[in-house]
Every structure is written in C-alpha cells, then in structure tokens.
Motif scaffolding. Structure first.
Motif, PDB file in Angstrom:
ATOM      1  N   PRO A  53      23.860   0.183  67.221  1.00  0.00           N
ATOM      2  CA  PRO A  53      25.057   0.955  66.860  1.00  0.00           C
ATOM      3  C   PRO A  53      24.876   2.439  67.179  1.00  0.00           C
ATOM      4  N   VAL A  54      25.314   2.844  68.352  1.00  0.00           N
ATOM      5  CA  VAL A  54      25.212   4.237  68.796  1.00  0.00           C
ATOM      6  C   VAL A  54      26.565   4.674  69.338  1.00  0.00           C
ATOM      7  N   PRO A  55      26.831   5.991  69.372  1.00  0.00           N
ATOM      8  CA  PRO A  55      28.076   6.460  70.000  1.00  0.00           C
ATOM      9  C   PRO A  55      28.105   6.048  71.468  1.00  0.00           C
ATOM     10  N   VAL A  56      29.265   5.686  71.956  1.00  0.00           N
ATOM     11  CA  VAL A  56      29.415   5.267  73.354  1.00  0.00           C
ATOM     12  C   VAL A  56      29.714   6.483  74.225  1.00  0.00           C
ATOM     13  N   ILE A  57      28.981   6.624  75.318  1.00  0.00           N
ATOM     14  CA  ILE A  57      29.268   7.688  76.281  1.00  0.00           C
ATOM     15  C   ILE A  57      30.428   7.248  77.171  1.00  0.00           C
ATOM     16  N   HIS A  58      31.416   8.141  77.322  1.00  0.00           N
ATOM     17  CA  HIS A  58      32.595   7.835  78.132  1.00  0.00           C
ATOM     18  C   HIS A  58      32.611   8.580  79.460  1.00  0.00           C
ATOM     19  N   ALA A  59      31.915   9.720  79.539  1.00  0.00           N
ATOM     20  CA  ALA A  59      31.935  10.474  80.789  1.00  0.00           C
ATOM     21  C   ALA A  59      30.815  11.502  80.826  1.00  0.00           C
ATOM     22  N   ASP A  72      31.786   9.123  71.887  1.00  0.00           N
ATOM     23  CA  ASP A  72      32.531   8.895  70.644  1.00  0.00           C
ATOM     24  C   ASP A  72      32.171   9.940  69.603  1.00  0.00           C
ATOM     25  N   MET A  73      33.185  10.356  68.841  1.00  0.00           N
ATOM     26  CA  MET A  73      32.962  11.225  67.690  1.00  0.00           C
ATOM     27  C   MET A  73      32.723  10.335  66.477  1.00  0.00           C
ATOM     28  N   ILE A  74      31.534  10.390  65.925  1.00  0.00           N
ATOM     29  CA  ILE A  74      31.199   9.583  64.741  1.00  0.00           C
ATOM     30  C   ILE A  74      31.230  10.493  63.525  1.00  0.00           C
ATOM     31  N   GLU A  75      32.234  10.314  62.689  1.00  0.00           N
ATOM     32  CA  GLU A  75      32.360  11.120  61.479  1.00  0.00           C
ATOM     33  C   GLU A  75      32.036  10.266  60.259  1.00  0.00           C
ATOM     34  N   GLY A  76      31.273  10.817  59.381  1.00  0.00           N
ATOM     35  CA  GLY A  76      30.900  10.111  58.161  1.00  0.00           C
ATOM     36  C   GLY A  76      29.838  10.907  57.441  1.00  0.00           C
ATOM     37  N   GLU A  77      29.181  10.276  56.504  1.00  0.00           N
ATOM     38  CA  GLU A  77      28.098  10.940  55.767  1.00  0.00           C
ATOM     39  C   GLU A  77      26.759  10.542  56.360  1.00  0.00           C
ATOM     40  N   HIS A 151      12.557   5.862  68.870  1.00  0.00           N
ATOM     41  CA  HIS A 151      13.633   6.854  68.823  1.00  0.00           C
ATOM     42  C   HIS A 151      13.123   8.259  69.129  1.00  0.00           C
ATOM     43  N   GLY A 152      12.028   8.648  68.510  1.00  0.00           N
ATOM     44  CA  GLY A 152      11.433   9.943  68.779  1.00  0.00           C
ATOM     45  C   GLY A 152      11.878  11.071  67.861  1.00  0.00           C
ATOM     46  N   ASN A 153      12.974  10.879  67.137  1.00  0.00           N
ATOM     47  CA  ASN A 153      13.446  11.894  66.181  1.00  0.00           C
ATOM     48  C   ASN A 153      14.218  11.187  65.071  1.00  0.00           C
ATOM     49  N   PHE A 154      13.594  10.138  64.521  1.00  0.00           N
ATOM     50  CA  PHE A 154      14.277   9.279  63.559  1.00  0.00           C
ATOM     51  C   PHE A 154      14.159   9.863  62.161  1.00  0.00           C
ATOM     52  N   VAL A 155      15.177  10.599  61.760  1.00  0.00           N
ATOM     53  CA  VAL A 155      15.229  11.260  60.461  1.00  0.00           C
ATOM     54  C   VAL A 155      16.586  10.982  59.822  1.00  0.00           C
ATOM     55  N   PRO A 156      16.718  11.168  58.502  1.00  0.00           N
ATOM     56  CA  PRO A 156      17.963  10.801  57.808  1.00  0.00           C
ATOM     57  C   PRO A 156      19.223  11.450  58.358  1.00  0.00           C
ATOM     58  N   GLU A 157      19.120  12.678  58.896  1.00  0.00           N
ATOM     59  CA  GLU A 157      20.328  13.330  59.403  1.00  0.00           C
ATOM     60  C   GLU A 157      20.830  12.719  60.715  1.00  0.00           C
ATOM     61  N   ASN A 158      20.030  11.859  61.337  1.00  0.00           N
ATOM     62  CA  ASN A 158      20.468  11.195  62.563  1.00  0.00           C
ATOM     63  C   ASN A 158      20.987   9.776  62.316  1.00  0.00           C
ATOM     64  N   ILE A 159      21.221   9.455  61.044  1.00  0.00           N
ATOM     65  CA  ILE A 159      21.839   8.177  60.678  1.00  0.00           C
ATOM     66  C   ILE A 159      23.143   8.499  59.960  1.00  0.00           C
ATOM     67  N   ILE A 160      24.257   7.996  60.481  1.00  0.00           N
ATOM     68  CA  ILE A 160      25.567   8.293  59.900  1.00  0.00           C
ATOM     69  C   ILE A 160      26.233   7.005  59.432  1.00  0.00           C
ATOM     70  N   TYR A 161      26.758   7.039  58.213  1.00  0.00           N
ATOM     71  CA  TYR A 161      27.521   5.926  57.665  1.00  0.00           C
ATOM     72  C   TYR A 161      29.006   6.175  57.923  1.00  0.00           C
ATOM     73  N   LYS A 162      29.659   5.237  58.577  1.00  0.00           N
ATOM     74  CA  LYS A 162      31.090   5.338  58.839  1.00  0.00           C
ATOM     75  C   LYS A 162      31.720   3.954  58.712  1.00  0.00           C
ATOM     76  N   ASP A 163      32.706   3.842  57.838  1.00  0.00           N
ATOM     77  CA  ASP A 163      33.439   2.582  57.647  1.00  0.00           C
ATOM     78  C   ASP A 163      32.493   1.407  57.401  1.00  0.00           C
ATOM     79  N   GLY A 164      31.479   1.650  56.571  1.00  0.00           N
ATOM     80  CA  GLY A 164      30.555   0.591  56.206  1.00  0.00           C
ATOM     81  C   GLY A 164      29.533   0.235  57.276  1.00  0.00           C
TER      82      GLY A 164
END
Length: 249
Positions: A53-59, A72-77, A151-164
C-alpha cells in the motif's frame, strides 16, 4: 496546477511538496541533478509493483524547468500522530508497525540496488580511523547476504492511516538486503528521539520473528556508520557513539 504558497505542505533541502487536488506534486529544487528524481521515481515504481500500500505515481514531469514527481495525495493521521494522541495504545501501534515492516520484508524486488553495496560506499566515504573503518567493512562483509525489500527510513511518520488502510511513504532509500539491517536503522532513528520506544520496538520484532536481539545489535555499528554521511548535525554525536565496533554479550 496550483503551486502557490497556500498549497505548499512540506519543504526540504531538495524538494518542495504541494497539494494539487487529490494529487501530490513533489517539485525538486533548482540545481538538483535529474538523476535524483529519475532514480526516486524508478525505485518507487518498482515498490508499487509488489502490491504494497503505497501512493501511486502518475507522472514524472518538468514544471518551470524543475523536475517533478506527481503521485496520489494520501491524507490521514500518521502513526506518529496516533502514538502522541493515544499513548496508552503505544504497544498496539508498535505491534502494527512491526507487522507492516514484516510485510515489506516479505517482498523481493531484484532490480533494486543492494543495501550492502550502499552501506559499503558510505562507510568508505567516512573520515575515521583506518582500523575502525576496516573493522566495520569486515563485519559488513561477514553478515548474511539477503535480498529482502528494505525500506531504509521506516519510522512512524512514514506510515499514514487513511480510511482504515495503512499507507507507507518515502521509498527513496529502498534497497534489497538483510531485514535486520533495516530494523537496525529503524531502531537507531527511534533511539534518537525515544530510546525506550526503540527498545520496545526491537523486542517486538525479535519476538515476532524469533530473531536473537544480539544479531540485530551486531548490525548497529555498521548501520550507524553508513547513516553518518547523511545525518543531521544534531544526530552525528549519537551515531558516532555507535560506530565503535563492539561485541554484545
């Protein structure tokens, strides 16, 4: 595309990140070599192919003479936000964090660069005692060689919860290599802010995987040394303490 100050959501030495509707524009600053955005986009695209589950690159584009990655813009906590808001659930969140990292490590991306090669280059670039450098490189060479996605930089701020659903961000440092080296990097990054939290994280990882904690600890001087060239000034003293190669009992 609206690249106004109102839409600027983050900035660093190399990039500015803008919101554009349901998309995110990662705009590289003037003077950044095109190898940076091209490598980042290719690395991210290869991770996308794993189904994680990662943001999709479009261009990949050029805007006003500057390279840009549009995704993709992933907004959440973030997981970091949730830990601060619900400290009583910290153990639960750490369990989830480790589960996500284990899912990452279950993937094989053979076209990614090797973590071992990157670490060797970084250690060789250090201005440190030759004997210490030799010991670090010898230990690195002796460690088991794996090809797991790291991952190389796997920290809590790089995990986002959005819509479950949980999304994993920031894949620029992704490589294939030994999972315990990736865990060692997370441990050090957490230790910079909260050593007790880092110890709890490592204990959960070792319990879930049956890994001897001493094995991960053998990676720590190597990981600290490899991270030093890119570390912030305020991180260097902490990392230098770990660079001394020691045996854990």
């Amino acid at each position: 595309m609206n690249l106004s100050k109102e839409n600027l959501i983050a900035s660093s030495e190399l990039v500015e990140i803008y919101r554009d509707g349901d998309k995110c524009i990662k705009l590289f600053k003037e003077g950044v070599r095109k190898t940076n955005p091209l490598y980042e986009a290719l690395t991210h695209a290869r991770v996308e192919d794993t189904g994680l589950p990662v943001p999709v690159i479009h261009a990949l584009d050029v805007i006003d003479g500057r390279w840009a990655i549009i995704m993709d813009m992933i907004e959440g906590e973030t997981l970091e936000d949730l830990m601060k808001e619900n400290p009583e659930k910290t153990e639960e969140y750490l369990e989830q964090m480790v589960d996500i990292q284990l899912e990452i490590h279950s993937k094989i991306v053979t076209k990614l660069s090797k973590l071992k090669d990157k670490m060797s280059r970084q250690i060789n670039s250090l201005d440190i005692d030759d004997t210490k450098k030799y010991e670090l490189l010898t230990r690195l060479e002796s460690m088991p060689k794996h090809v797991k996605l790291c991952h190389g930089n796997f920290v809590p701020e790089n995990i986002i919860y959005k819509d479950g659903k949980m999304y994993i961000l920031d894949w620029i440092q992704a490589r294939q290599g030994n999972a315990s080296a990736d865990v060692g990097k997370t441990y050090l990054l957490l230790s910079l802010r909260d050593p007790a939290l880092a110890d709890r994280y490592l204990a959960i990882f070792c319990r879930k995987t049956g890994t001897d904690k001493r094995y991960v600890q053998r990676w720590l001087p190597i990981v600290a040394a490899a991270y030093l060239p890119d570390a912030k000034p305020e991180e260097k003293e902490f990392l230098e303490k770990w660079v001394d190669v020691v045996e854990y009992q």
